[in-house]
Design a protein around this motif. Structure first.
Motif, PDB file in Angstrom:
ATOM      1  N   GLU A   1      47.570  91.696  -9.649  1.00 48.62           N
ATOM      2  CA  GLU A   1      48.071  90.297  -9.607  1.00 48.62           C
ATOM      3  C   GLU A   1      48.600  90.003 -11.232  1.00 48.62           C
ATOM      4  N   VAL A   2      49.583  89.554 -11.332  1.00 45.24           N
ATOM      5  CA  VAL A   2      50.277  89.170 -12.789  1.00 45.24           C
ATOM      6  C   VAL A   2      50.408  87.913 -12.948  1.00 45.24           C
TER       7      VAL A   2
ATOM      8  N   ASP B   1      49.493  76.983  -6.703  1.00 43.99           N
ATOM      9  CA  ASP B   1      50.581  77.104  -5.806  1.00 43.99           C
ATOM     10  C   ASP B   1      51.481  78.559  -5.376  1.00 43.99           C
ATOM     11  N   LEU B   2      51.257  79.469  -6.444  1.00 45.40           N
ATOM     12  CA  LEU B   2      52.058  80.485  -6.353  1.00 45.40           C
ATOM     13  C   LEU B   2      51.125  81.696  -6.983  1.00 45.40           C
ATOM     14  N   ILE B   3      51.130  82.874  -6.227  1.00 47.60           N
ATOM     15  CA  ILE B   3      50.513  84.065  -6.493  1.00 47.60           C
ATOM     16  C   ILE B   3      51.615  85.007  -6.819  1.00 47.60           C
ATOM     17  N   ILE B   4      51.748  85.915  -7.825  1.00 51.11           N
ATOM     18  CA  ILE B   4      52.608  87.027  -7.875  1.00 51.11           C
ATOM     19  C   ILE B   4      51.839  88.447  -8.179  1.00 51.11           C
TER      20      ILE B   4
ATOM     21  N   SER C   1      66.758  97.049 -14.458  1.00 51.43           N
ATOM     22  CA  SER C   1      67.150  96.490 -16.080  1.00 51.43           C
ATOM     23  C   SER C   1      66.606  95.169 -16.108  1.00 51.43           C
ATOM     24  N   ASP C   2      67.614  94.218 -16.568  1.00 48.48           N
ATOM     25  CA  ASP C   2      67.193  93.005 -16.698  1.00 48.48           C
ATOM     26  C   ASP C   2      67.438  91.949 -15.666  1.00 48.48           C
ATOM     27  N   GLU C   3      67.793  92.461 -14.368  1.00 50.05           N
ATOM     28  CA  GLU C   3      68.387  91.687 -13.221  1.00 50.05           C
ATOM     29  C   GLU C   3      67.148  91.829 -12.213  1.00 50.05           C
TER      30      GLU C   3
ATOM     31  N   TRP D   1      59.038  81.749 -13.926  1.00 54.27           N
ATOM     32  CA  TRP D   1      58.250  83.043 -14.336  1.00 54.27           C
ATOM     33  C   TRP D   1      59.201  84.338 -14.280  1.00 54.27           C
ATOM     34  N   VAL D   2      60.170  84.435 -13.501  1.00 55.92           N
ATOM     35  CA  VAL D   2      61.010  85.389 -13.533  1.00 55.92           C
ATOM     36  C   VAL D   2      61.871  85.614 -14.829  1.00 55.92           C
ATOM     37  N   ASN D   3      62.483  84.366 -15.034  1.00 59.57           N
ATOM     38  CA  ASN D   3      63.305  84.270 -16.370  1.00 59.57           C
ATOM     39  C   ASN D   3      62.326  84.493 -17.760  1.00 59.57           C
ATOM     40  N   GLN D   4      61.201  83.861 -17.845  1.00 56.95           N
ATOM     41  CA  GLN D   4      60.434  83.885 -19.187  1.00 56.95           C
ATOM     42  C   GLN D   4      59.538  85.121 -19.102  1.00 56.95           C
ATOM     43  N   GLU D   5      58.821  85.490 -17.961  1.00 59.82           N
ATOM     44  CA  GLU D   5      57.741  86.529 -18.418  1.00 59.82           C
ATOM     45  C   GLU D   5      58.500  87.821 -18.096  1.00 59.82           C
TER      46      GLU D   5
END
Length: 263
Positions: free
Chosen positions: A32-33, A38-41, A73-75, A94-98
């Motif tokens: 779990e990261v 409301d959200l678990i990744i 890569s970064d996508e 989260w995707v953009n910042q982490e």
């Protein structure tokens, strides 16, 4: 004699290298990261992440709903939105910042709320959306936010130096359900077409139970090397989830009698 010893040495070194590589692949432990109310990744492979949000239902309570993020890569590309726009905003952030990644596309795998109810947030961030033409038609019928780009059979999109594939194999959970595949890690996102181990049949209001098993058989034949299978609800697993889903909806005819769920 020296030549034989040298050959044996090379073989041993090669086998050791292959074994070490295989152990490295198998050694990855899901973790779990990210977690909020409301959200678990959950990271299930080095570049694959399951996002889980929640949908309050009358019949099944507060249901955890899975989607998939894949990275190269970064996508990234995301399969299924979270269950509302607020959770989608949380996921995008989260995707953009982490991960420090761009989101190339969002792909709802069918028209239900656990797949596209958070689509407006992606539109607001100018993230392209892709869906099967049947999903687009059903979204219009139900006055849902409509995915921007349609395909009728299969879709291939670039993500970094790799690709993803989305494909329609036939009816099952709904008339429009598709699956997504990330070849570089052999990860299949089955969405609600695929059940977690020991799950019930779940909501069947829009289902075609007669051909559900046959549809999943087609998926199994198309992706024989799949390593990780992510269902729409519940825990991920391997190809055994395909086998379980096939058995769950299998139908046999004996004379005039029809018996479902046979092994």
């Amino acid at each position: 004699m020296k030549a034989i010893i040298k050959s044996l040495f090379v073989i041993v070194i090669s086998l050791t290298a292959v074994n070490c590589f295989a152990q490295g692949q198998d050694a990855f432990s899901p973790k779990e990261v990210y977690k909020s109310n409301d959200l678990i990744i959950t990271q299930v492979a080095p570049n694959s992440f399951v996002h889980t949000s929640f949908l309050q239902t009358n019949d099944f309570g507060n249901v955890p709903c899975n989607g998939l993020i894949v990275r190269n890569s970064d996508e990234t590309i995301i399969f299924d939105t979270p269950t509302n726009n607020e959770s989608s905003e949380e996921l995008i952030s989260w995707v953009n910042q982490e991960l420090n990644c761009k989101i190339n596309a969002i792909i709802p795998t069918h028209f239900h709320n656990d797949c596209l109810a958070g689509l407006q947030a992606f539109n607001d961030h100018n993230i392209p959306s892709y869906a099967h033409v049947k999903t687009i038609a059903l979204a219009k019928e139900n006055d849902f936010v409509i995915p921007q780009n349609g395909f009728s059979d299969s879709l291939t999109l670039s993500v970094g130096n790799g690709i993803i594939m989305a494909r329609y194999f036939g009816e099952g959970h709904t008339r429009d359900n598709i699956v997504g595949y990330f070849p570089s890690e052999d990860v299949l996102f089955g969405g609600c077409l695929i059940k977690e181990m020991n799950a019930s049949k779940g909501f069947l209001g829009d289902a075609n139970v007669e051909i559900w098993s046959a549809t999943v058989e087609e998926i199994k034949n198309r992706f024989p090397d799949v390593e990780i299978v992510v269902p729409g609800h519940g825990k991920h697993g391997g190809s055994s989830l395909l086998d379980y889903t096939i058995r769950l909806f299998q139908t046999r005819h004996f004379g005039d009698k029809k018996i479902s769920g046979l092994n």
